[in-house]
Design an enzyme around this catalytic site. Sequence first.
Site, PDB file in Angstrom:
ATOM      1  N   HIS A  38       0.736  -1.137  -0.089  1.00 23.82           N
ATOM      2  CA  HIS A  38      -0.032   0.024  -0.125  1.00 23.82           C
ATOM      3  C   HIS A  38       0.979   1.239   0.243  1.00 23.82           C
ATOM      4  O   HIS A  38       2.035   1.026   0.019  1.00 23.82           O
ATOM      5  CB  HIS A  38      -1.069  -0.147   1.202  1.00 23.82           C
ATOM      6  CG  HIS A  38      -0.262  -0.236   2.573  1.00 23.82           C
ATOM      7  ND1 HIS A  38       0.542   0.778   3.121  1.00 23.82           N
ATOM      8  CD2 HIS A  38      -0.434  -1.260   3.481  1.00 23.82           C
ATOM      9  CE1 HIS A  38       0.985   0.286   4.241  1.00 23.82           C
ATOM     10  NE2 HIS A  38       0.372  -0.866   4.653  1.00 23.82           N
ATOM     11  N   GLY A  40       1.990   3.024   2.375  1.00 26.22           N
ATOM     12  CA  GLY A  40       3.041   3.249   3.226  1.00 26.22           C
ATOM     13  C   GLY A  40       4.084   2.392   2.736  1.00 26.22           C
ATOM     14  O   GLY A  40       5.378   3.099   3.026  1.00 26.22           O
ATOM     15  N   HIS A  41       4.093   1.252   2.194  1.00 23.30           N
ATOM     16  CA  HIS A  41       5.150   0.921   1.593  1.00 23.30           C
ATOM     17  C   HIS A  41       5.844   1.444   0.441  1.00 23.30           C
ATOM     18  O   HIS A  41       7.025   1.706   0.397  1.00 23.30           O
ATOM     19  CB  HIS A  41       4.780  -0.653   1.167  1.00 23.30           C
ATOM     20  CG  HIS A  41       4.234  -1.677   2.185  1.00 23.30           C
ATOM     21  ND1 HIS A  41       2.891  -2.109   2.104  1.00 23.30           N
ATOM     22  CD2 HIS A  41       4.761  -2.368   3.149  1.00 23.30           C
ATOM     23  CE1 HIS A  41       2.717  -3.012   3.101  1.00 23.30           C
ATOM     24  NE2 HIS A  41       3.669  -3.215   3.682  1.00 23.30           N
ATOM     25  N   ARG A 203      -4.131  -4.495   6.963  1.00 28.31           N
ATOM     26  CA  ARG A 203      -5.102  -5.020   7.611  1.00 28.31           C
ATOM     27  C   ARG A 203      -6.268  -4.165   7.617  1.00 28.31           C
ATOM     28  O   ARG A 203      -7.575  -4.605   8.049  1.00 28.31           O
ATOM     29  CB  ARG A 203      -4.938  -5.128   9.082  1.00 28.31           C
ATOM     30  CG  ARG A 203      -3.859  -6.295   9.309  1.00 28.31           C
ATOM     31  CD  ARG A 203      -3.590  -6.677  10.687  1.00 28.31           C
ATOM     32  NE  ARG A 203      -2.222  -7.666  10.900  1.00 28.31           N
ATOM     33  CZ  ARG A 203      -2.280  -8.601  11.431  1.00 28.31           C
ATOM     34  NH1 ARG A 203      -3.507  -9.016  11.785  1.00 28.31           N
ATOM     35  NH2 ARG A 203      -1.253  -9.272  11.520  1.00 28.31           N
TER      36      ARG A 203
END
Length: 303
Positions: A38, A40-41, A203
């Site tokens: 996502h 963030g990665h 999640r």
Amino acid sequence: MSLIPTVLDSIAKVRQTREQQIIQGKITGLVPTMGAIHQGHLSLIETALKDCDFVYVSIFVNPSQFSPTEDLDRYPRTLEADLEKIQKLNTLDNIFVFVPTVSDIYPNGIPLQVSAQTGAFVQVIGLSEQLEGSTRPHFFRGVATVVSKFFNIVSPNFAYFGQKDIQQCIVIKKLVSDLFFNLQIKIVPTARDPVDGLALSSRNVYLTPKQRKHAPAVYRGLHKANTLFEHKKSASRSELIKCVLNSVEKEGSEHFQFDYICVSDKSSLLELDHVNESGAIISCAWKMGTTRLIDNIVLGAQI
């Protein structure tokens, strides 16, 4: 330029590729992930690309950090979609995606029951037992083990981790220091939803629309705690926790089942009764239905 990221599916291929880069004096970064990529990665990868000539992204759902009662089988495995997201970074000649098998990383096998496991494992004692470790006692043993393996396989100059997993960052920094790994850990600020501030997580896809609407209340409370600390330059543990609980109560406390809300020292992770100008970490873990989320905020200077 390549149309897709270069995928390396064996340890031998990674080492062969890295050998040439080392000879050429190239700077390399590692971004370890469990996939389900996502934003963030992607922000970790983008940060690494600014520092490094080459970036290795590992995609590996690590069995040793799951207990027999946790959601290993449920954890999303979306390699094709992950590669498509990385592809959009448009610097694919600099990115290598390492996709090992479980047998590559754990040649002795890896049953989820710790008592049945054999082989070499790594523990960081003193930082792994509290917070996440209090409810997931073998989690950081699994993290420290797999990260150590990736450090030895890739031999990066830098490794990048997100602040959302703040305890993991502190554990890994201690691991690198104590075991003399020749690399530097870089901690990247938590990537958040630009509208409501919810920390991005693989999640989050499990949240119902109603749960997703309520979830950002925790971050709003953390933000209020930080504002209180910045104004007073000191605060008691109870004052800081009350900021979070008040925010949750306004949203409806029945929607949140907390595992913990902790105010911890930034080095030892020991619980603090009072925070002075040196700062602290406020960490939270909670469930919304069956989905478990974590978040934190660092008071004072960053770690």
